[in-house]
Design a protein around this motif. Structure first.
Motif, PDB file in Angstrom:
ATOM      1  N   ASN A 140    -101.028  98.478  95.881  1.00 49.47           N
ATOM      2  CA  ASN A 140    -101.172  99.099  94.564  1.00 49.47           C
ATOM      3  C   ASN A 140    -102.632  99.308  94.169  1.00 49.47           C
ATOM      4  O   ASN A 140    -102.933 100.138  93.325  1.00 49.47           O
ATOM      5  N   SER A 141    -103.535  98.563  94.802  1.00 53.60           N
ATOM      6  CA  SER A 141    -104.961  98.675  94.466  1.00 53.60           C
ATOM      7  C   SER A 141    -105.700  99.664  95.376  1.00 53.60           C
ATOM      8  O   SER A 141    -106.899  99.868  95.221  1.00 53.60           O
ATOM      9  N   ILE A 142    -104.965 100.282  96.320  1.00 53.50           N
ATOM     10  CA  ILE A 142    -105.583 101.237  97.237  1.00 53.50           C
ATOM     11  C   ILE A 142    -105.818 102.560  96.514  1.00 53.50           C
ATOM     12  O   ILE A 142    -104.926 103.078  95.836  1.00 53.50           O
ATOM     13  N   THR A 143    -106.997 103.109  96.649  1.00 53.95           N
ATOM     14  CA  THR A 143    -107.357 104.344  95.955  1.00 53.95           C
ATOM     15  C   THR A 143    -106.628 105.553  96.519  1.00 53.95           C
ATOM     16  O   THR A 143    -106.122 106.397  95.767  1.00 53.95           O
ATOM     17  N   SER A 144    -106.553 105.658  97.831  1.00 50.39           N
ATOM     18  CA  SER A 144    -105.920 106.813  98.470  1.00 50.39           C
ATOM     19  C   SER A 144    -104.412 106.817  98.235  1.00 50.39           C
ATOM     20  O   SER A 144    -103.715 105.858  98.583  1.00 50.39           O
ATOM     21  N   SER A 145    -103.903 107.893  97.644  1.00 52.80           N
ATOM     22  CA  SER A 145    -102.459 108.008  97.398  1.00 52.80           C
ATOM     23  C   SER A 145    -101.676 107.960  98.704  1.00 52.80           C
ATOM     24  O   SER A 145    -100.617 107.339  98.793  1.00 52.80           O
ATOM     25  N   VAL A 174     -91.788  98.612  93.347  1.00 51.22           N
ATOM     26  CA  VAL A 174     -92.578  99.702  93.915  1.00 51.22           C
ATOM     27  C   VAL A 174     -92.550 100.922  92.999  1.00 51.22           C
ATOM     28  O   VAL A 174     -93.583 101.563  92.757  1.00 51.22           O
ATOM     29  N   ALA A 175     -91.375 101.254  92.463  1.00 56.03           N
ATOM     30  CA  ALA A 175     -91.259 102.405  91.563  1.00 56.03           C
ATOM     31  C   ALA A 175     -92.140 102.212  90.333  1.00 56.03           C
ATOM     32  O   ALA A 175     -92.835 103.143  89.895  1.00 56.03           O
ATOM     33  N   ASP A 176     -92.118 101.007  89.765  1.00 59.01           N
ATOM     34  CA  ASP A 176     -92.942 100.732  88.587  1.00 59.01           C
ATOM     35  C   ASP A 176     -94.428 100.871  88.909  1.00 59.01           C
ATOM     36  O   ASP A 176     -95.203 101.439  88.128  1.00 59.01           O
ATOM     37  N   LYS A 177     -94.832 100.356  90.045  1.00 64.08           N
ATOM     38  CA  LYS A 177     -96.248 100.421  90.411  1.00 64.08           C
ATOM     39  C   LYS A 177     -96.678 101.857  90.689  1.00 64.08           C
ATOM     40  O   LYS A 177     -97.802 102.249  90.362  1.00 64.08           O
ATOM     41  N   MET A 178     -95.800 102.639  91.285  1.00 66.17           N
ATOM     42  CA  MET A 178     -96.136 104.047  91.521  1.00 66.17           C
ATOM     43  C   MET A 178     -96.281 104.792  90.201  1.00 66.17           C
ATOM     44  O   MET A 178     -97.156 105.648  90.043  1.00 66.17           O
TER      45      MET A 178
END
Length: 232
Positions: A140-145, A174-178
């Motif tokens: 979740n902390s990764i910049t690249s989508s 995962v859905a919430d984080k996206m």
């Protein structure tokens, strides 16, 4: 079909000529899964032991490769896959040692990958879920989508393979984080729809409902509903 002993020998020879570390990992990953399963008992214990020893030697000599990623990520993954043929990690000390090795890697995407991948080699369900959760949090902390979504995908694959009963919980996480992360695209959500219809179609409704609470992405809802209908 199950791999024959001659197939393993050919792959070992091939590995001796490969310099791309990602390909080395992919081949060893497939071989380790096949060795663990040993479908139709194609191999004797002596043959199996020999192949594992040869793979261990290749990992030590070839990873990290001079032209590849200059950290031990693939080496850690391969060593865990090889050790996992015999047994899974059961002690807290061994788990903590693995965590320290993973945390020493200075690349978030690779750390997220390792936590998800290595969760398969932990004996206790709580430990596996701990690793999967850590993979999701780091992803979740990764910049690249692109990298972020691939790591989310891998984390869900780990849940599917080793604890399918918890898929709804982790799918929701995962859905919430996206939804909270800038850069998540329509194609990212379509991948989640694909996972839903492969294992639990009710999850697709869960994802679409979450979009109602996100004005920035509510425009995706109609498109995803159409996509979901076509996936049924």
């Amino acid at each position: 079909r199950a791999l024959e002993y001659s197939d393993y020998l050919s792959l070992l020879e091939l590995l001796g000529h490969i310099t791309d570390d990602s390909i080395i990992f992919d081949v060893i990953d497939v071989m380790c899964k096949s060795l663990k399963e040993n479908k139709d008992r194609k191999l004797s214990e002596i043959q199996r032991k020999y192949i594992i020893e040869q793979l261990e030697s290749i990992v030590d000599k070839s990873l990290p490769s001079k032209s590849g990623i200059q950290h031990d990520g693939y080496k850690i993954a391969c060593k865990q896959a090889l050790a996992g043929i015999r047994s899974r990690i059961n002690s807290s000390s061994a788990k903590n040692t693995l965590k320290s090795q993973i945390d020493s890697i200075d690349n978030k995407a690779d750390v997220a990958f390792l936590y998800a991948y290595c969760s398969a080699f932990l004996q206790k369900q709580a430990d596996r879920l701990e690793f999967i959760q850590k993979s999701i949090d780091i992803a979740n902390s990764i910049t690249s989508s692109y990298d972020r979504t691939r790591r989310f995908d891998l984390s869900l694959d780990s849940v599917i393979n080793y604890d399918l009963s918890r898929l709804k919980d982790y799918y929701s996480i995962v859905a919430d984080k996206m939804l909270l992360t800038e850069g998540s695209s329509l194609s990212d959500y379509k991948r989640l729809i694909d996972i839903a219809y492969e294992y639990n179609e009710n999850l697709a409704d869960l994802l679409i409902e979450k979009l109602d609470n996100d004005p920035a992405r509510v425009s995706y809802k109609g498109k995803l509903m159409t996509y979901a209908d076509s996936a049924k």
